[in-house]
Design a protein around this motif. Structure first.
Motif, PDB file in Angstrom:
ATOM      1  N   TYR A 102       0.819  -1.208   0.000  1.00  0.00           N
ATOM      2  CA  TYR A 102       0.000   0.000   0.000  1.00  0.00           C
ATOM      3  C   TYR A 102       0.857   1.263   0.000  1.00  0.00           C
ATOM      4  N   PRO A 103       0.285   2.397  -0.421  1.00  0.00           N
ATOM      5  CA  PRO A 103       1.064   3.645  -0.501  1.00  0.00           C
ATOM      6  C   PRO A 103       1.747   3.985   0.814  1.00  0.00           C
ATOM      7  N   LEU A 339      -6.622  -8.518  -1.170  1.00  0.00           N
ATOM      8  CA  LEU A 339      -5.775  -7.464  -0.617  1.00  0.00           C
ATOM      9  C   LEU A 339      -4.900  -6.838  -1.703  1.00  0.00           C
ATOM     10  N   ALA A 340      -4.432  -7.654  -2.627  1.00  0.00           N
ATOM     11  CA  ALA A 340      -3.629  -7.134  -3.732  1.00  0.00           C
ATOM     12  C   ALA A 340      -4.492  -6.319  -4.694  1.00  0.00           C
ATOM     13  N   ALA A 341      -5.751  -6.743  -4.916  1.00  0.00           N
ATOM     14  CA  ALA A 341      -6.659  -5.981  -5.770  1.00  0.00           C
ATOM     15  C   ALA A 341      -6.935  -4.606  -5.175  1.00  0.00           C
ATOM     16  N   LEU A 342      -7.125  -4.548  -3.866  1.00  0.00           N
ATOM     17  CA  LEU A 342      -7.305  -3.258  -3.196  1.00  0.00           C
ATOM     18  C   LEU A 342      -6.052  -2.395  -3.346  1.00  0.00           C
ATOM     19  N   ALA A 343      -4.889  -3.020  -3.264  1.00  0.00           N
ATOM     20  CA  ALA A 343      -3.637  -2.284  -3.419  1.00  0.00           C
ATOM     21  C   ALA A 343      -3.509  -1.720  -4.832  1.00  0.00           C
ATOM     22  N   ALA A 344      -3.933  -2.492  -5.831  1.00  0.00           N
ATOM     23  CA  ALA A 344      -3.893  -1.997  -7.213  1.00  0.00           C
ATOM     24  C   ALA A 344      -4.791  -0.780  -7.376  1.00  0.00           C
ATOM     25  N   ASN A 345      -5.927  -0.812  -6.705  1.00  0.00           N
ATOM     26  CA  ASN A 345      -6.868   0.303  -6.784  1.00  0.00           C
ATOM     27  C   ASN A 345      -6.329   1.564  -6.098  1.00  0.00           C
ATOM     28  N   MET A 346      -5.449   1.376  -5.107  1.00  0.00           N
ATOM     29  CA  MET A 346      -4.904   2.502  -4.347  1.00  0.00           C
ATOM     30  C   MET A 346      -3.561   2.992  -4.879  1.00  0.00           C
ATOM     31  N   ALA A 347      -2.902   2.194  -5.721  1.00  0.00           N
ATOM     32  CA  ALA A 347      -1.558   2.546  -6.179  1.00  0.00           C
ATOM     33  C   ALA A 347      -1.574   3.870  -6.934  1.00  0.00           C
ATOM     34  N   PRO A 348      -0.569   4.726  -6.727  1.00  0.00           N
ATOM     35  CA  PRO A 348      -0.594   6.069  -7.306  1.00  0.00           C
ATOM     36  C   PRO A 348      -0.326   6.119  -8.803  1.00  0.00           C
ATOM     37  N   ARG A 349       0.474   5.190  -9.339  1.00  0.00           N
ATOM     38  CA  ARG A 349       0.848   5.287 -10.754  1.00  0.00           C
ATOM     39  C   ARG A 349       1.476   3.971 -11.196  1.00  0.00           C
ATOM     40  N   GLU A 350       1.728   3.890 -12.514  1.00  0.00           N
ATOM     41  CA  GLU A 350       2.456   2.745 -13.048  1.00  0.00           C
ATOM     42  C   GLU A 350       3.926   2.867 -12.608  1.00  0.00           C
ATOM     43  N   PRO A 351       4.674   1.768 -12.427  1.00  0.00           N
ATOM     44  CA  PRO A 351       4.255   0.371 -12.593  1.00  0.00           C
ATOM     45  C   PRO A 351       3.641  -0.248 -11.338  1.00  0.00           C
ATOM     46  N   MET A 360      -2.065 -10.006  -7.626  1.00  0.00           N
ATOM     47  CA  MET A 360      -3.449 -10.422  -7.443  1.00  0.00           C
ATOM     48  C   MET A 360      -3.781 -11.616  -8.337  1.00  0.00           C
ATOM     49  N   LYS A 361      -3.385 -11.548  -9.602  1.00  0.00           N
ATOM     50  CA  LYS A 361      -3.698 -12.628 -10.531  1.00  0.00           C
ATOM     51  C   LYS A 361      -3.014 -13.926 -10.122  1.00  0.00           C
ATOM     52  N   ASP A 362      -1.763 -13.847  -9.687  1.00  0.00           N
ATOM     53  CA  ASP A 362      -1.051 -15.048  -9.245  1.00  0.00           C
ATOM     54  C   ASP A 362      -1.762 -15.698  -8.057  1.00  0.00           C
ATOM     55  N   GLU A 363      -2.165 -14.886  -7.101  1.00  0.00           N
ATOM     56  CA  GLU A 363      -2.866 -15.415  -5.922  1.00  0.00           C
ATOM     57  C   GLU A 363      -4.232 -15.991  -6.300  1.00  0.00           C
ATOM     58  N   LEU A 364      -4.939 -15.301  -7.172  1.00  0.00           N
ATOM     59  CA  LEU A 364      -6.255 -15.774  -7.596  1.00  0.00           C
ATOM     60  C   LEU A 364      -6.140 -17.095  -8.351  1.00  0.00           C
ATOM     61  N   ASP A 365      -5.173 -17.180  -9.261  1.00  0.00           N
ATOM     62  CA  ASP A 365      -4.978 -18.421 -10.018  1.00  0.00           C
ATOM     63  C   ASP A 365      -4.730 -19.600  -9.082  1.00  0.00           C
TER      64      ASP A 365
END
Length: 536
Positions: A102-103, A339-351, A360-365
Motif C-alpha cells: 500500500y502507498p 488485498l492485492a486488488a485493493l492495493a492496485a486500486n490505491m496505487a498512485p501510478r504505473e508500474p 493479485m492474478k497469481d494469488e487468484l490463479d
C-alpha cells in the motif's frame, strides 16, 4: 466466510487487464508451503481474517468489539442499538508486507463498497496504538481512526470531508481501560497540534515569501471547509502530502474546538446532518460563526491556551464471544488476491498498479487451482463469461452452495433485468435475504425490482433496511429515494438522492453520476414523484 459476488466481480475485472511481469510486492509463503496459518473469527459485528497467532487474533477480536462500543458511547450513544452490517477486518501480521502493498503514507485503511465495508491493518494488536511521547499519556491508534470512519456513517447521513476526518482524528486518541469498562477521549493530538500551530501562525504573520524558510501550503479554515479529493489531485504531487497533512490537522482542531467550545451548536449541526440536510445548509443553520472571518483567530487563541480537556466515558458491557476456524489454503490465497486488488486500486501510478495486479492474478490463479468449485471460482467465472452463459453458472453455484446467501445473490444478479426472469430473480433475492437478513445488497436488489414494478409498499421497507445496514451505498440510497418518490415523500426523496449523488461524485463514476443527476432533476421538478416507476 465465502468469497462471492463483490469479490468475484472485482477480481474478474482486474484479471481481464493485461499485466506486465515486473518486480513487485510479495506475500510470504502460504500455509501449505510451511508459511503462517490463517484463522477466521466471527463475532456479532466483525469477521476477522488474519495470519496472527490464534492468541493474538483473539486479543484483536476483543479489542475490536470493545473499541466499537466505546466509540459509540463517547460520540454517538443513540446509535448503540442500531443494526449494522458486519464489518470485515483483515490483519497482516508482517508490517513489511503491508508496507510493500500500500502507498507509503497509509498506516491502515477503511474501504467501503456497494456490498461490504472493510478495514485492513498491519501488525499485532499491541502495535496499533502508539504513544506520542514518554511525557504524555496521549496516543494514537490505527484501529480507532479507521473504525471511526465506519461508525460515523451510521450516525451521520451526510459528512463533509473535514468532519469525517476530524471525527476520525479526534476518536483516534480514545484510550480504553485494561478491563474495557471505561475510556478516555479528548486528549491533544500532538502531531496535528504541531502541524496546525505552524500553519495558523504563518497565516497570522503573513510571512514574506521571499524568505528562505520552507513555506507551508496556504491554509485557512475556509479552505478546510472546501476540502475534497478533487482538490488533492489538483495540486502538484510534491505539495500533496503537505496539503493532506494540513487538512487532517485542521480537521482535528476544528472538531476538538467544536466539542469543547461549541458543544450545543456542534450537536445541533450533527443532528441536521443525521437528518440528511445538505452540509452547507446545516452549517449556516447551526454554526454560522464558522463562516465568519474571525474563525482562524478563534482557533489560534484556542490552541494557545493549551487546554485540551479529556473526559472519561463509561463503556457498556459488550459480548466478546466468537466462532473460530482455521482457513484452508484456497481461502488464504483468495484473501491475499483481494488485498492485492485493493492495493492496485490505491496505487498512485504505473508500474505500481501493474505489479499489484500481477500479484493479485497469481494469488487468484492459485486459489482457483486449489478449489475450482469454490464460490469465488464460480463468481469469477460468471463475471468473465458472456451474459448468456451467466445464469447457468449461477445456478451451478446455487446447487453447490444452497445454504450460502451469496450464491443466491449471484443467481439474482446473473439473471439480469429481463422480464421473463422476474419470478426467478425475485425468488433468488428473497432466498438470499432469508439465509442472511443483513445482506444489504440483496435487500437493495429486491427493493429495486419491486420499485420498477410499481410495488412501492413492498419496496419501501426493504430499501429502508438496506440503507440502515449500508448508509454509505450509492445504490441503496438511490433505490430508497425512488421508493420514497413512489410513496409521495418527495422532499425526503430529494434529500436521499442528493446523498447518493454526493457519494458517487466522491468515488468518481461519471456514468452513474449522470444517471443520478437526471433522477435528482426529475425528483426536484416532480416528474418522478408518485407518478411513474423508473426504467430499470
Amino acid at each position: 466466510m465465502r468469497h462471492g459476488l463483490a469479490m468475484g466481480a472485482l477480481l474478474a475485472f482486474l484479471v481481464s487487464s493485461q499485466v506486465a511481469c515486473v518486480v513487485g510486492p510479495r506475500f510470504t509463503r502460504c500455509p501449505g508451503e510451511g508459511g503462517r496459518p490463517w484463522v477466521q473469527l466471527d463475532s456479532d459485528h466483525f469477521t476477522l481474517q488474519t495470519d496472527l497467532p490464534s492468541d493474538e487474533a483473539r486479543k484483536a477480536m476483543v479489542q475490536l468489539e470493545r473499541t466499537r462500543v466505546a466509540m459509540l458511547a463517547a460520540m454517538w450513544p443513540h446509535v448503540l442499538g442500531q443494526p449494522m452490517q458486519k464489518l470485515q477486518v483483515y490483519v497482516l501480521r508482517d508490517v513489511g508486507e503491508f508496507e510493500g502493498l500500500y502507498p507509503r503514507r497509509v498506516r491502515a485503511f477503511f474501504f467501503k463498497g456497494e456490498s461490504e465495508a472493510l478495514i485492513v491493518l498491519p501488525g499485532t494488536p499491541d502495535s496499533w496504538e502508539r504513544r506520542f511521547s514518554g511525557r504524555s499519556e496521549a496516543s494514537s491508534s490505527r484501529l480507532n481512526h479507521e473504525l471511526a470512519h465506519h461508525l460515523s456513517t451510521y450516525a451521520l447521513a451526510r459528512q463533509p470531508r473535514w468532519l469525517s476526518e476530524g471525527l476520525a482524528e479526534y476518536l483516534e486518541l480514545l484510550r480504553l481501560s485494561e478491563d474495557g469498562t471505561t475510556a478516555i477521549v479528548g486528549g491533544p493530538h500532538l502531531e496535528a497540534l504541531h502541524e496546525v500551530v505552524w500553519r495558523l501562525r504563518w497565516v497570522e504573520a503573513k510571512l514574506d515569501k521571499s524568505t528562505r524558510r520552507r513555506q507551508p501550503v496556504p491554509w485557512t479554515t475556509s479552505r478546510l471547509f472546501a476540502w475534497n479529493r478533487a482538490e488533492e489531485q489538483s495540486v502538484a504531487e510534491d505539495e500533496r502530502d503537505q496539503l493532506v497533512a494540513a487538512m487532517y490537522a485542521g480537521s482535528w482542531l476544528m472538531v476538538h474546538w467544536l466539542v469543547n467550545a461549541r458543544p450545543q451548536e456542534f450537536a445541533a449541526y450533527q443532528a441536521l446532518l443525521a437528518q440528511g440536510v445538505e452540509p452547507d445548509v446545516a452549517l449556516r443553520r447551526a454554526l454560522p460563526e464558522l463562516e465568519t472571518q474571525v474563525l482562524d483567530k478563534l482557533l489560534l487563541e484556542y490552541v494557545r491556551k493549551r487546554s485540551f480537556p479529556e473526559r472519561t466515558v463509561k463503556v457498556p458491557p459488550v459480548g466478546t464471544s466468537y466462532v473460530e476456524q482455521v482457513l484452508d489454503d484456497a481461502e488464504v490465497h483468495a484473501i491475499r488476491a483481494k488485498l492485492a486488488a485493493l492495493a492496485a486500486n490505491m496505487a498512485p501510478r504505473e508500474p505500481f498498479i501493474q505489479n499489484r495486479k500481477k500479484l493479485m492474478k497469481d494469488e487468484l490463479d492459485e486459489a482457483l487451482r486449489l478449489d475450482p468449485k469454490s464460490l469465488l471460482a464460480l463468481s469469477t467465472k460468471l463475471w468473465s463469461a458472456p451474459e448468456g452463459e451467466r445464469p447457468a453458472i449461477a445456478r451451478a453455484a446455487v446447487e453447490a452452495w444452497p445454504d450460502e446467501s451469496e450464491a443466491w445473490l449471484l443467481l439474482a444478479t446473473a439473471l439480469g433485468s429481463e422480464p421473463e426472469a422476474r419470478v426467478e430473480r425475485e425468488a433468488a433475492y428473497k432466498k438470499a435475504l432469508e439465509l442472511e437478513p443483513r445482506n444489504a445488497y440483496a435487500a437493495t436488489g429486491l427493493a429495486w425490482q419491486l420499485v420498477t414494478q410499481g410495488r412501492i409498499e413492498e419496496a419501501l421497507p426493504l430499501a429502508q433496511w438496506a440503507v440502515t445496514l449500508t448508509p454509505w451505498s450509492t445504490y441503496a440510497l438511490d433505490t430508497y429515494a425512488m421508493a420514497l418518490a413512489g410513496s409521495g415523500a418527495c422532499e425526503e426523496a430529494v434529500q436521499t438522492e442528493q446523498r447518493a449523488l454526493e457519494l458517487i461524485q466522491e468515488e468518481g463514476n461519471p456514468e452513474v453520476e449522470r444517471v443520478l443527476t437526471e433522477r435528482l432533476a426529475g425528483l426536484t421538478d416532480g416528474t418522478l414523484c408518485a407518478k411513474a416507476a423508473p426504467a430499470p
